[in-house]
Design an enzyme around this catalytic site. Structure first.
Site, PDB file in Angstrom:
ATOM      1  N   LYS A  27       0.816  -1.221  -0.121  1.00 39.87           N
ATOM      2  CA  LYS A  27      -0.153   0.029   0.027  1.00 39.87           C
ATOM      3  C   LYS A  27       0.943   1.215   0.043  1.00 39.87           C
ATOM      4  CE  LYS A  27      -3.747  -0.569   2.214  1.00 39.87           C
ATOM      5  NZ  LYS A  27      -4.504  -0.917   3.515  1.00 39.87           N
ATOM      6  N   ARG A  96      -3.616   2.863   8.634  1.00 35.89           N
ATOM      7  CA  ARG A  96      -3.662   1.582   7.762  1.00 35.89           C
ATOM      8  C   ARG A  96      -2.586   1.109   7.907  1.00 35.89           C
ATOM      9  NH1 ARG A  96      -6.528   5.145   3.761  1.00 35.89           N
ATOM     10  NH2 ARG A  96      -8.627   4.423   3.094  1.00 35.89           N
ATOM     11  N   GLY A 105      -6.306 -10.812   8.631  1.00 34.37           N
ATOM     12  CA  GLY A 105      -6.043 -11.081   9.913  1.00 34.37           C
ATOM     13  C   GLY A 105      -5.227  -9.772  10.712  1.00 34.37           C
ATOM     14  N   MET A 107      -4.360  -5.685  11.055  1.00 34.62           N
ATOM     15  CA  MET A 107      -5.161  -4.635  11.459  1.00 34.62           C
ATOM     16  C   MET A 107      -5.657  -3.776   9.989  1.00 34.62           C
ATOM     17  SD  MET A 107      -5.104  -1.197  13.574  1.00 34.62           S
ATOM     18  CE  MET A 107      -5.016  -0.137  12.106  1.00 34.62           C
ATOM     19  N   ARG A 340      -3.276  -1.324  -6.816  1.00 37.85           N
ATOM     20  CA  ARG A 340      -2.319  -2.723  -6.647  1.00 37.85           C
ATOM     21  C   ARG A 340      -2.813  -3.590  -7.960  1.00 37.85           C
ATOM     22  NH1 ARG A 340      -5.467  -5.063  -1.292  1.00 37.85           N
ATOM     23  NH2 ARG A 340      -7.616  -4.813  -2.184  1.00 37.85           N
ATOM     24  N   HIS A 456      -5.252 -45.245  -7.300  1.00 38.69           N
ATOM     25  CA  HIS A 456      -5.671 -45.733  -8.430  1.00 38.69           C
ATOM     26  C   HIS A 456      -6.612 -44.789  -9.113  1.00 38.69           C
ATOM     27  CE1 HIS A 456      -8.272 -48.083 -11.142  1.00 38.69           C
ATOM     28  NE2 HIS A 456      -7.244 -48.692 -11.800  1.00 38.69           N
ATOM     29  N   SER A 772      12.440 -43.186 -19.961  1.00 35.30           N
ATOM     30  CA  SER A 772      11.587 -42.325 -19.471  1.00 35.30           C
ATOM     31  C   SER A 772      11.205 -42.564 -18.110  1.00 35.30           C
ATOM     32  CB  SER A 772      10.130 -42.672 -20.333  1.00 35.30           C
ATOM     33  OG  SER A 772       9.091 -41.814 -19.884  1.00 35.30           O
ATOM     34  N   CYS A 840       7.319 -39.743 -17.450  1.00 37.73           N
ATOM     35  CA  CYS A 840       6.018 -39.832 -17.530  1.00 37.73           C
ATOM     36  C   CYS A 840       5.178 -40.294 -16.347  1.00 37.73           C
ATOM     37  CB  CYS A 840       5.727 -41.250 -18.592  1.00 37.73           C
ATOM     38  SG  CYS A 840       6.560 -42.676 -17.945  1.00 37.73           S
ATOM     39  N   TYR A 860      11.882 -34.269 -22.987  1.00 35.16           N
ATOM     40  CA  TYR A 860      10.291 -34.173 -22.832  1.00 35.16           C
ATOM     41  C   TYR A 860       9.568 -34.418 -21.770  1.00 35.16           C
ATOM     42  CZ  TYR A 860       9.735 -39.002 -23.624  1.00 35.16           C
ATOM     43  OH  TYR A 860       9.796 -40.575 -23.362  1.00 35.16           O
TER      44      TYR A 860
END
Lengths: 896, 896
Positions: A27, A96, A105, A107, A340, A456, A772, A840, A860
């Protein structure tokens, strides 16, 4: 020079800037930046996070801070031409908090600070309204008491309601100045009564108390818990912003509002926001009055609107991002209170990023970096309509995203039958097994009481792109009586439920869902990612449908085609069982000969779908007993028969089957007789599969398709296993190619999924043309974790206790598993420098794991079709973060 | 110069020597050496292995070989003053194969070669006996036809029997010269009939055929299979020895015999052997006549005997080893035909080696090198009396050596009860589980139908030093009916059987066994090994009795004391179950408080037994469900009850228990909720154990013993697991020490048994003060092999197919598991250079694995008490082979 703890902003110039978020908080940095840009911002000053940290460590302000606050306050008085506590011309301020990262939470805001019985008079006079002044005062007391003194907001609300009843009015606005004066008195009385203090009257005391409250709120339990949960360091501290008040509630030419520079839901390039006339910020939040759309402001107060448009354009161009703005106009004069980066949906994020590239605001690389690959998952599955009103009855693990609803069934055959009858079903099981595949395929979604993120059900569902919630331990499933219970609710077969696979929610009844859209911008963004990434992207796909889907999502080949699911189909399972129960090779071959043409058909369709792209087919992987009835079920059936009928023939049959199941039974099937071990001991099984692959490839080639088959050997730990199976593949390939006269380019590789395969990769690479990494199993053996067992049991505890940062089956464990991957890559390439290497496992679709794959030099990644877009984006992220060709993770380099 | 293919020996001088075994084979090198030593050896020549290899590669003799043979034959004729094929004064020769390593299946011996109808006459004249000549001739035909022409020996025997019947005589010796001449004719007829050739008459042709036969026998299937099995390279080739004949069958002043320079059974330093008068070598082998002990020769022919004594002493001093001699004396003149290192029992080997050191013949190091550590296993257990006549009914895996006999029982409680009644029993089970421990302890031996060399039964039995045969799949065990069947035999409860744990034999009835002896020489040899070895030797011991035994066998501490067995004892199991079934921590702690004093007692006795030596105690390792009834058994019981009585209360009780068992059930318990994972999630369990350790240690210290406790954390993969448990240990230790005022030196370490622990050893070593490699589990996870599952299933196939050289659970896999051990050692010591590192898997007692442990730089090995002597010796072997402090295996160095 002493450390500077307070940064001033005002009169078009600020001590800070947008790059000082660490010191000034989000801020504070935004206010400073806007001030420097010449945007109207009420002046003020920011007390740094360092002051907060000092305060927290030492229990007092650092030396000089009080003096600095004093000086900045004086400067603010000068700029505002008002005095803090001045009875004639009082300066009021807001206080602030403002940490680097915004945090529930902490202030929030105290407005109108500096008011007391005396300054009130000046305020009334200057505003020309006594009622305004008393209203400001009662608001201040209310907020200060709540936020600084820790009193209940509702206590004050009740007092106000009581007064309204006494005065017989309905709206706050109907209360007169006199009424409000009365209310101020009662509020003070309330403070005296509950906190045993007089409400502080000295503005400086008020300010000191408010600053301390901000500092202290950094360590309130809710903020601490939030930081724990989100891995935010506890030593960042918060800044405190003290800013001159401007008033949106000074009449009908004043107001307050919030705006987004683009539509945060769709990303559309339109100015979007809401405002309230004659209101302070809290009124918007409270939701008592309905705000108006900004278009109205254009009609009502075109000058203010035009100023706002000028400001937002200036800011967006400056920040090169979609912004969230808070503004107030006081008697027609606009002030910005905050800016922001604006929160947005994944869909909006993609559209905004792509649009901004086209607008020349950002580069393609920046656009890509702005899209978190995790977030785009939600673009690829149907979603629960966020506007729907839902009843969540239980929560499990969000195993496969998307939302689906249907009627509950409890067995796979039921699922198939109901779907044939035209119904939509949710399959609810204790846990699933390969026999449930067809039912899972038929169902809209799957819910299991057991199992973790890589159980599974979870793995198969993700592969199918099907909504799935697993490990929902709150529900008690009674498959026999076809019902499940959760708390006091009973859900029976046929009842409707809705699953949200992105949150794990199980919802009662039918809920509206939104279908997935793969918009033009999304596709465009991914094409840019494709230009950047080094890693290839393939998909894990076992069926022609999966293959087509994968291709549509941009897969450049199939990295893992599992062959075992094919044997669970209704007509094939009995033949498979006949093969397993065979007493000798001849009988086994007879059964295999029946399976051969079926298996060939499977491959034909997949090859056709992947025309021109490589297809990696893995030979049979699971232990054979998975294809037989369960030991315990048989034992129970026999015991029941023995105790009742005494149908000796049936008992004898079942006993015989039990003997075979017994013989194949394994204590730890994961480490048992599976993978290439089957092919080494029973080469005829592998031979059938290899022959099916080549026959399919040859036929499809003859039909004009381009086929690039890659045969993959699973679960190996010894180079000789590879040699034996490669010899077999070479021989069968030769036979089939000579027989047909069609010669194919094919390759033979291995799935590296055991630690021994990693450390002996140099030996294995003599025979294997590609690797792989099967990181699911590699994670199991490296950690000694059975994924089926631990996810529902101690994994959660391990994460809670900080023993593990993540579920290693979801996010690749770089330090352990990753190091073995690195060893495997290095040793494999030592023998065969051009070795093609991929992954994989489930990790192939997880962004952080993809980053590691990039770093360690893989060629890959392969993942489920629905994760292909995520992988494309994540691979581009990795390349942007680690542009060098091979940019090894540090810890690996250090160790060896 | 051309290659020399033939080496002559004779007249006190040989071309070769004992160091040329590669070229001349064992026999040829021995003959050359003896010749050079001036020992009477019939002259002759050796055709080298190189000639054989050439012949095999090229299908013909190398250039010049025939000429060399010709020349050497001429030289032999000259030396012998006889002519090959000379009718007046014929030279006869023997032809024998002689590879570097002796090998069954190789062509053996052809004697009397050079005889035909003509040379026969000269031989008869020179020997002064026509009968002798015909006897020699018929023997030659018989041997040549059998060995060179491949005919059946028995065909000739039958012919001879027929003749004896015709002549109505009983003994060969009763056949006259005329009879034998008749026999020669019939033999030739037989050859003509079966082989369709005339029996070769030319001596040179005979010689060529015999040499070819030797060469060819190198590759006969039996020899090839033997080499495969024993890892002997196929390209060694065999030599051929052609040697002038001397005749032990030239009358009552001739004879032949074999001798050992020391007693091969006991090692006693006495000349030991047997001879036959008037006989050729084959007569001794055939076993028709009973040979006489050499002492008789001393009485009958003291001069020959005295020559023999002179020769054997000369040879033994020269070879510095116990030798096996073959000799012949012809008309009172002694000739040596062969010498080689004599085969001996383990007991003899030890005594001979120690005696030879004392005699100054060899050094202590040489003595140690001569004793194969594997062989001394048989010195530590009772053995089947080799003279006993036995009926082997089945064969399993030799899981734990020794022999034992007793009456068959089928349950652990039966075993205990029968033993209480004073009986000796063999416990026969399908497989054993921890509940069987007491029964196993009571039994003399254990036989299981399932499981491999590292199954529960095998590991526990070896730990107990108890004879055990496992995985005996031929037997069908019916535990319910208390019987087992094998082929057509039924063995019921109470029947006697005998087990041979060294061979795996299951023997019917009671067989005499020989008790183990730990002789003085053995102990002396081991003390020399202790002087040499670098590795420390500890034992795995869970009971005071094991601890005492380990100490007696020379263990320098306990490297692994498992704590789980303690909870299976009858009175403790219900409390353990109560602990597991507890719904909350309080209830769990109540049960743990009951276990605490019991556990403390266990440790007290072990600490006392190990006074002054370190004791490594491992915290609870197995998954909790191991302490509960089996899932399937409960399910079957419930089903049976449901189907019959309907005793709802009992069903409900059991169902409740089943729910808990269900909740704890694991797909892969090896990879499940076990080891330190238990302690991380339920710290109160570890706390009880730690408290028991410290209370015991403190009490025993107060009683004057010296206690060195080392607490070991099992199954860890993450450094944080170690940190959490170490914190707990530190805290409990502090509490107990402060409470008592007794301060102990203790250490905290880990069992490294997962690949992740190896690769993250650097992190783990921050907390762990010692590492102990648990290579059983590490082998399981590295290979992805469940030892319970694979040993009975595909492991054997893998060894047959050459995929594996050994069972990796028996012999440590250096390339895979070993490399992870190496990585663990290097990374661990990088963090903590003085890290103490050992091994406590089964491999800790296996010589080749111990060698690796030495090479890789471990500090100690720990093995079952009965293997401690083997480990002491093997560690000395390793040090002698790799004297440098750290002498890493090559392949490891190459790779990284």
């Amino acid at each position: 020079m002493d450390k500077k703890y307070v940064y001033f902003f005002g009169e078009g110039k600020a001590d800070g800037s947008k790059d000082m978020k660490d010191l000034l908080g989000g801020k504070g940095a935004g206010l400073a930046e806007m001030t420097n840009l010449g945007i109207p911002v009420p002046p003020g000053f920011t007390i740094t996070t360092e002051a907060c940290i000092y305060y927290y460590k030492n229990g007092r302000y650092p030396d000089g801070l009080e003096e600095e606050i004093e000086n900045n306050l004086s400067r603010l008085e000068k700029v505002m031409k008002k005095g803090f506590g001045d009875v004639e011309n009082p300066l009021l301020v807001s206080v602030r908090s403002g940490a680097k990262i915004s945090m529930p939470g902490m202030m929030d805001t105290v407005l109108n600070l500096g008011l007391n019985e005396e300054t009130l008079v000046g305020l009334a006079k200057n505003a020309g309204s006594e009622r305004f002044a008393f209203d400001a005062y009662r608001r201040f007391i209310q907020m200060f008491s709540n936020i600084v003194l820790g009193m209940e907001h509702s206590d004050f609300e009740k007092e106000m309601e009581k007064l309204k009843e006494e005065k017989m009015v309905n709206l706050d606005i109907e209360l007169t100045a006199e009424d409000l004066k009365e209310l101020v008195g009662r509020f003070k009385q309330l403070v005296k009564q509950k906190r045993e203090i007089d409400f502080p009257t000295s503005p400086k005391e008020q300010l000191k108390m408010a600053i301390d409250a901000v500092f202290n709120s950094w360590n309130n339990p809710r903020a601490v818990a939030y930081r724990e949960l989100n891995n935010i360091p506890h030593d960042l501290g918060t800044a405190v912003n003290v800013q001159a008040m401007v008033f949106g509630n000074m009449g009908s030419d004043s107001g307050t509002g919030v705006a987004f520079t683009r539509d945060p839901a769709t990303g559309e390039n339109r100015f979007y926001g809401e405002y309230l006339i004659n209101a302070q910020g809290e009124d918007v939040v409270a939701g008592i009055r309905t705000p108006l759309p900004l278009e109205r402001l254009n009609q009502e107060m075109p000058e203010v609107y035009s100023d706002l448009v000028t400001v937002y354009k200036r800011l967006e161009t400056h920040y090169r991002d979609m912004l969230d703005l808070e503004f107030t106009f006081e008697k027609g004069r606009l002030f910005l209170l905050q800016t922001r980066s604006g929160k947005r949906t994944a869909q909006a994020a993609v559209k905004i990023a792509v649009d901004m590239v086209k607008e020349g605001l950002i580069t393609k690389e920046e656009a890509i970096k702005r899209i978190d690959p995790h977030s785009i998952d939600q673009l690829l599955h149907p979603q629960i309509d966020p506007k729907a009103c839902i009843t969540v009855i239980a929560k499990g693990l969000p195993a496969s995203p998307g939302a689906s609803c249907g009627q509950v069934v409890f067995t796979a055959p039921d699922a198939c039958r109901w779907v044939e009858e035209g119904k939509q079903v949710i399959l609810v099981r204790l846990e699933t097994s390969p026999e449930d595949i067809s039912g899972m395929d038929a169902a809209q979604g799957i819910l299991t009481a057991r199992g973790g993120m890589t159980s599974h059900a979870a793995v198969v569902a993700r592969g199918m792109g099907k909504c799935c919630v697993v490990g929902c331990e709150e529900i008690t499933v009674d498959e026999e009586r076809k019902m499940f219970t959760v708390k006091d609710k009973v859900i029976r077969e046929g009842d409707f439920i809705t699953l949200d696979g992105s949150s794990g929610n199980v919802i009662l009844g039918q809920v509206k869902t939104i279908p997935p859209e793969l918009k033009g911008e999304f596709s465009e963004l991914l094409s840019w990612a494709d230009e950047i990434r080094r890693l290839g992207i393939r998909a894990n796909a076992d069926t022609p449908r999966d293959a087509e889907r994968a291709r549509k999502f941009g897969a450049e080949g199939i990295g893992l085609c599992r062959t075992e699911h094919m044997f669970f189909e209704e007509e094939r399972l009995p033949i498979m069982q006949q093969m397993i129960l065979a007493k000798e090779e001849k009988e086994r071959r007879e059964a295999l000969n029946k399976l051969l043409p079926m298996q060939k058909e499977d491959f034909r369709e997949i090859f056709k779908a992947m025309d021109g792209l490589p297809v990696t087919i893995r030979l049979l992987d699971p232990p054979l007993h998975e294809f037989l009835p369960k030991h315990e079920e048989l034992a129970v059936e026999i015991a029941t028969l023995r105790a009742t009928s005494g149908d000796e023939k049936r008992i004898s049959e079942l006993s015989h089957l039990l003997d075979k199941v017994e013989a194949l039974k394994e204590m730890n099937p994961m480490l048992g007789f599976r993978g290439c071990r089957l092919g080494v001991v029973y080469p005829e099984i592998s031979e059938m599969q290899i022959r099916a692959i080549f026959r399919a490839a040859i036929e499809v080639t003859q039909e004009g398709f381009k086929v690039i088959p890659e045969i993959m050997i699973p679960v190996l730990g010894l180079a000789t296993e590879v040699r034996l199976l490669k010899d077999l593949i070479t021989q069968v390939a030769k036979e089939e190619m000579e027989r047909s006269g069609v010669y194919l380019n094919y390759s033979v590789g291995v799935m590296i999924e055991l630690p021994r395969a990693c450390v002996t990769a140099d030996e294995i690479a003599h025979y294997a043309e590609f690797f792989s990494f099967g990181t699911n199993d590699l994670t199991q053996t490296t950690f000694g974790f059975s994924r089926d067992d631990i996810e529902g049991k101690f994994l959660q505890k391990y994460i809670e206790k900080g023993v593990l940062d993540n579920n290693p089956f979801a996010v690749l464990d770089r330090r352990g598993v990753g190091d073995l991957v690195r060893i495997g890559v290095e040793r494999g390439r030592k023998t065969r420098p051009d070795l093609k290497i991929g992954i994989c496992g489930e990790h192939g679709g997880e962004p952080s794991s993809i980053e590691f794959c990039h770093q360690v030099g893989l060629d890959y990644v392969s993942c489920s079709p629905f994760r292909v877009p995520i992988a494309r984006l994540a691979a581009a992220h990795a390349k942007l973060k680690f542009p060098k060709n091979k940019d090894m993770v540090d810890e690996c380099l250090v160790i060896d």
